[in-house]
Each structure stands twice: as C-alpha cells, then as structure tokens.
Design a protein around this motif. Structure first.
Motif, PDB file in Angstrom:
ATOM      1  N   MET A   1       0.854  -1.183   0.000  1.00 57.82           N
ATOM      2  CA  MET A   1       0.000   0.000   0.000  1.00 57.82           C
ATOM      3  C   MET A   1       0.894   1.238   0.000  1.00 57.82           C
ATOM      4  O   MET A   1       1.090   1.904   1.018  1.00 57.82           O
ATOM      5  N   VAL A   2       1.456   1.518  -1.145  1.00 54.94           N
ATOM      6  CA  VAL A   2       2.397   2.633  -1.259  1.00 54.94           C
ATOM      7  C   VAL A   2       2.206   3.325  -2.607  1.00 54.94           C
ATOM      8  O   VAL A   2       2.000   2.670  -3.631  1.00 54.94           O
ATOM      9  N   ASN A   3       2.228   4.654  -2.575  1.00 54.36           N
ATOM     10  CA  ASN A   3       2.147   5.483  -3.779  1.00 54.36           C
ATOM     11  C   ASN A   3       3.446   6.269  -3.915  1.00 54.36           C
ATOM     12  O   ASN A   3       3.981   6.767  -2.926  1.00 54.36           O
ATOM     13  N   ILE A   4       3.930   6.395  -5.162  1.00 56.83           N
ATOM     14  CA  ILE A   4       5.282   6.911  -5.367  1.00 56.83           C
ATOM     15  C   ILE A   4       5.324   7.996  -6.431  1.00 56.83           C
ATOM     16  O   ILE A   4       4.679   7.884  -7.483  1.00 56.83           O
ATOM     17  N   LEU A   5       6.094   9.030  -6.152  1.00 54.68           N
ATOM     18  CA  LEU A   5       6.540   9.981  -7.173  1.00 54.68           C
ATOM     19  C   LEU A   5       8.041   9.793  -7.323  1.00 54.68           C
ATOM     20  O   LEU A   5       8.792   9.987  -6.362  1.00 54.68           O
ATOM     21  N   LEU A   6       8.479   9.377  -8.509  1.00 54.95           N
ATOM     22  CA  LEU A   6       9.895   9.125  -8.755  1.00 54.95           C
ATOM     23  C   LEU A   6      10.449  10.228  -9.649  1.00 54.95           C
ATOM     24  O   LEU A   6       9.977  10.425 -10.774  1.00 54.95           O
ATOM     25  N   ALA A   7      11.410  10.959  -9.134  1.00 50.48           N
ATOM     26  CA  ALA A   7      11.995  12.097  -9.849  1.00 50.48           C
ATOM     27  C   ALA A   7      13.451  11.800 -10.175  1.00 50.48           C
ATOM     28  O   ALA A   7      14.156  11.160  -9.391  1.00 50.48           O
TER      29      ALA A   7
END
Length: 209
Positions: A98-104
């Motif tokens: 249960m994880v949401n990610i923004l990868l920059a």
C-alpha cells in the motif's frame, strides 16, 4: 493526512512531502523524511502505510544500487520507474504494497523527469503530481499556477503556496514539510518548512522523579 507532491521545472524536478509519522489518532514523529535518495540523480517520494513505504522504497533503492554495481552504469529514470512499476505489479497479485510513489530524476540525455506510480501499479510520466489528502489542494494550485520552464524560485514559491493551502484547509494538517530537488548537479535536500519541531523526551530527573 499524508501529502506528497512534485513538479518539473527548467532543468530540475522538485518534490515535497509532509514529515509526520502517524497511526490512527496518534502522532509518533514530525520529522520523518519520506523522500529517499535512490542514487546520485534520483529521488523517490512515497506515501502509504509506514511499513510498506519504508520496506518497499528500501527494496527499490538496494536493487537500483545492485544493478549499477553489476553493470557499471546506473539505471535511467525511466528504467527505474518501470522496474518499480513491475515490482508493484508482481506484488499486487501476491501481497500488495500500500504505497504510492513519485519518482523524480535527471538524465544527461533526456533531462529532468517525474513519474507517477500508484499502489495498483499505474505508471505515468507527468509534469506535476500529488498523492494524499493534500493532493486535492496541490493539484488545483498547480493547475492554476504551474507552467513549463519554471525557475527554481518560481517552483519553490508554488510549493510554498501548496503547503500553505494544505495547512490552512485540512482539518488535521501536517505541520512540517521537507523539500528536495534533483538536477544536473544531483539530488539533494533543498529546505524544511517547519512549524513544529520534535523535542527530546524529558529525562526522569528533569521531571523531578
């Protein structure tokens, strides 16, 4: 009441996250850094269940480092995003994270990029994105004020507007935020926006015990 958001500017990506570690109605920490440095030119900002968030982001970080160690070259930002999406998709059919990610990240060939990856393994390359209850306000603020080719100063000003809006609108708003940036010079911490600082636990003698 987690809030993670980011945007792409002129030669850089800036990401921000709240720093609260909470469980139900309890606040355990107000200085939890939820933006992990994957390598010299990549950042991953995550929200979700604390255990899943820490375990999964560390798993991705170590595998990105392992790839570079084995092959002598780092993964591109797009490759790291697709690897992350693949691992979430695999786990989705077994024991979901249960994880949401923004990868920059920043690549010499393609420049800055930002990827949106949610807990059901949806992957999109975006100019701006957000997760959490604060996303309702961040996305509307960015829709109004964001434009391509923003300078660092303009981007930080917009991030501060988002933070102000979150803190004034949410019933239970996170007090502190961390801001990080990645550009051709690498990934690094830019600033903290603090309204509450954690203090050391009082010692018994200080309490007169």
């Amino acid at each position: 009441m987690e809030c993670v958001f980011g945007l792409v500017g002129d030669g850089f990506v800036i990401v921000a996250s709240d720093t609260s570690a909470v469980n139900s109605i309890l606040v355990h920490k107000t200085n939890e850094d939820k933006i992990m440095k994957l390598d010299s030119h990549k950042l991953v900002a995550a929200s979700g269940e604390s255990g899943d968030r820490v375990q999964f982001t560390e798993y991705i970080q170590k595998n990105v480092a392992l790839y570079q160690f084995r092959n002598g070259i780092p993964l591109t930002t797009a490759a790291a995003a697709n690897f992350t999406r693949g691992e979430l998709a695999t786990a989705l059919r077994k024991n979901p994270y249960m994880v949401n990610i923004l990868l920059a990240g920043y690549d010499k060939e393609t420049g800055p990029s930002l990827y949106y990856i949610d807990y059901i393994a949806t992957l999109h390359k975006v100019d701006r994105g957000a997760f959490g209850y604060g996303s309702y306000f961040c996305l509307s603020m960015m829709d109004r004020h964001y434009h391509s080719g923003m300078s660092v100063e303009e981007a930080v000003e917009l991030v501060d507007k988002c933070i102000t809006e979150i803190q004034s609108r949410l019933v239970v708003a996170p007090p502190n935020f961390v801001i990080k940036i990645v550009d051709r010079d690498g990934a690094r911490e830019y600033a903290w926006r603090e309204s509450v600082k954690d203090t050391p636990t009082a010692q018994p003698e200080a309490l007169g015990v």
